[in-house]
Design an enzyme around this catalytic site. Structure first.
Site, mmCIF file in Angstrom:
data_model
loop_
_atom_site.group_PDB
_atom_site.id
_atom_site.type_symbol
_atom_site.label_atom_id
_atom_site.label_comp_id
_atom_site.label_asym_id
_atom_site.label_seq_id
_atom_site.Cartn_x
_atom_site.Cartn_y
_atom_site.Cartn_z
ATOM 1 N N THR A 85 0.875 -1.185 0.345
ATOM 2 C CA THR A 85 0.126 -0.678 -0.014
ATOM 3 C C THR A 85 0.991 1.509 0.119
ATOM 4 O OG1 THR A 85 -1.714 -1.179 1.320
ATOM 5 C CG2 THR A 85 -1.736 0.997 1.471
ATOM 6 N N GLY A 89 -9.672 -5.038 0.958
ATOM 7 C CA GLY A 89 -9.141 -4.923 1.876
ATOM 8 C C GLY A 89 -9.955 -3.507 2.795
ATOM 9 N N HIS A 121 -2.403 -4.779 7.661
ATOM 10 C CA HIS A 121 -3.294 -6.212 7.778
ATOM 11 C C HIS A 121 -4.866 -5.553 7.335
ATOM 12 C CE1 HIS A 121 -5.119 -9.856 9.549
ATOM 13 N NE2 HIS A 121 -4.901 -9.497 8.238
HETATM 14 N N1 GLY Z 1 -3.107 -2.741 3.418
HETATM 15 C C1 GLY Z 1 -3.829 -3.568 2.711
HETATM 16 C C2 GLY Z 1 -4.981 -4.801 1.840
HETATM 17 O O1 GLY Z 1 -4.920 -5.062 3.091
HETATM 18 O O2 GLY Z 1 -5.077 -4.416 1.650
#
Ligand code: GLY
Length: 320
Positions: free
Chosen positions: A180, A210, A233
């Site tokens: 990201t 996400g 996450h």
């Molecule tokens: N933070 C990006 C994802 O988990 O998709």
């Protein structure tokens, strides 16, 4: 005769921060990571210096990171379990809390710009998959062959994931997910904005959404307080609505740095999730924190660039 005192307004210093993802960035990638975030922050700052808005600045910075294959967004996105690209992005402005996002989009060179069109040209806040691509075609936004977004690094990460058949959660805990990009800014008028863009997690299920395109999770801003963009996450970030939580802490009087640390600490204890955030207040005070091994970030204020990669690291870049 007594003079009427002139009311002094605090001049807001245009300020921008970017991140290039929180994860175990290997030393072999340190240079491209720190170079990439510094270039992106300069691009966004140039926009602020032209007196354009914070929204323009965060879009510009994130577009730069999406175009750099080093990062997991746009070109260089992580691949899902079928080996396909499915990208998420969000953009938000703090005056009227307008927000636009896209999820599971393919063939889009710059998802953050499509998210901005969702914000400005539709009655909606989030468009998904085929509908988002259809909207992109209507708007004449640049669509590319998926192959152009796929890099050898992303293919290698998917091969690794399949070889060791680790779960997506474990993969993240082991720091094996590159993750990201995002930007937050405040402009000279005191308007704040944020943007986040990602290819998601390597080996995710087809159709997995996400945190990044979700308001309050992947990004949040409010002119009364400031702006936040997250990385990490996604499922953990969503469970604690990380970015909105940080703004809530700022509402209670915490500084951007303390608010960031408090919210990440809560995410660790409550859902055992790791990640990182960048924060700017409506006065140009900044904060950044991460619970992963590393996070690439850069800030620019008063013409000066600072950046970091390791915990506690803050380096002032030499002026060129
Ligand atoms: N933070 C990006 C994802 O988990 O998709």
């Amino acid at each position: 005769m007594t003079e009427t005192p002139t009311k002094k307004c605090k001049q807001i210093q245009p300020t921008i921060l970017v991140h290039g993802g929180a994860w175990t960035i290997p030393h072999s990638l340190s240079k491209p990571y720190v170079n990439g975030v510094q270039e992106a922050v300069k691009k966004g700052y140039e926009v602020l210096c032209r007196n354009e808005s914070a929204v323009d600045a965060v879009e510009e910075a994130v577009r730069y990171l999406e175009n750099d294959p080093t990062f997991n967004a746009g070109t260089g996105s992580a691949l899902n379990i079928e080996g396909d690209v499915e990208m998420d992005a969000i953009i938000m402005e703090g005056k009227n809390l307008q927000s636009g996002a896209v999820t599971c989009v393919q063939n889009i060179k710059n998802p953050v710009s499509l998210a901005r069109l969702v914000m400005e040209k539709t009655d909606h806040t989030l468009l998904a998959a085929q509908g988002a691509n259809q909207f992109a075609a209507e708007q004449g936004i640049e669509q590319v062959n998926t192959d152009e977004l796929v890099c050898e690094k992303s293919l290698e990460m998917l091969r690794e994931k399949k070889k060791y058949s680790v779960t997506v959660g474990d993969q993240f805990r082991q720091g094996k997910c590159h993750d990201t990009v995002g930007a937050v800014a405040v402009d000279a008028s005191g308007n704040v904005a944020c943007a986040t863009s990602t290819g998601g997690i390597t080996g995710k299920r087809v159709g997995r959404v996400g945190d990044s395109p979700l308001i309050g999770c992947g990004a949040y801003c409010d002119n009364n307080f400031g702006a936040v963009s997250s990385t990490g996450h996604g499922e953990s970030i969503s469970r604690v609505t990380l970015c909105r939580t940080i703004i809530a802490h700022m509402e209670q009087g915490l500084s951007p740095q303390d608010a960031a640390e408090k919210a990440l600490s809560y995410m660790t204890t409550k859902v055992q999730g790791s990640g990182g955030v960048i924060v700017v207040s409506n006065q140009g005070d900044i904060g950044m924190s991460f619970t992963t091994i590393r996070m690439a970030w850069a800030s620019m204020q008063d013409g000066r660039v600072c950046y970091g990669l390791d915990p506690g690291q803050k380096i002032e870049a030499k002026k060129c």
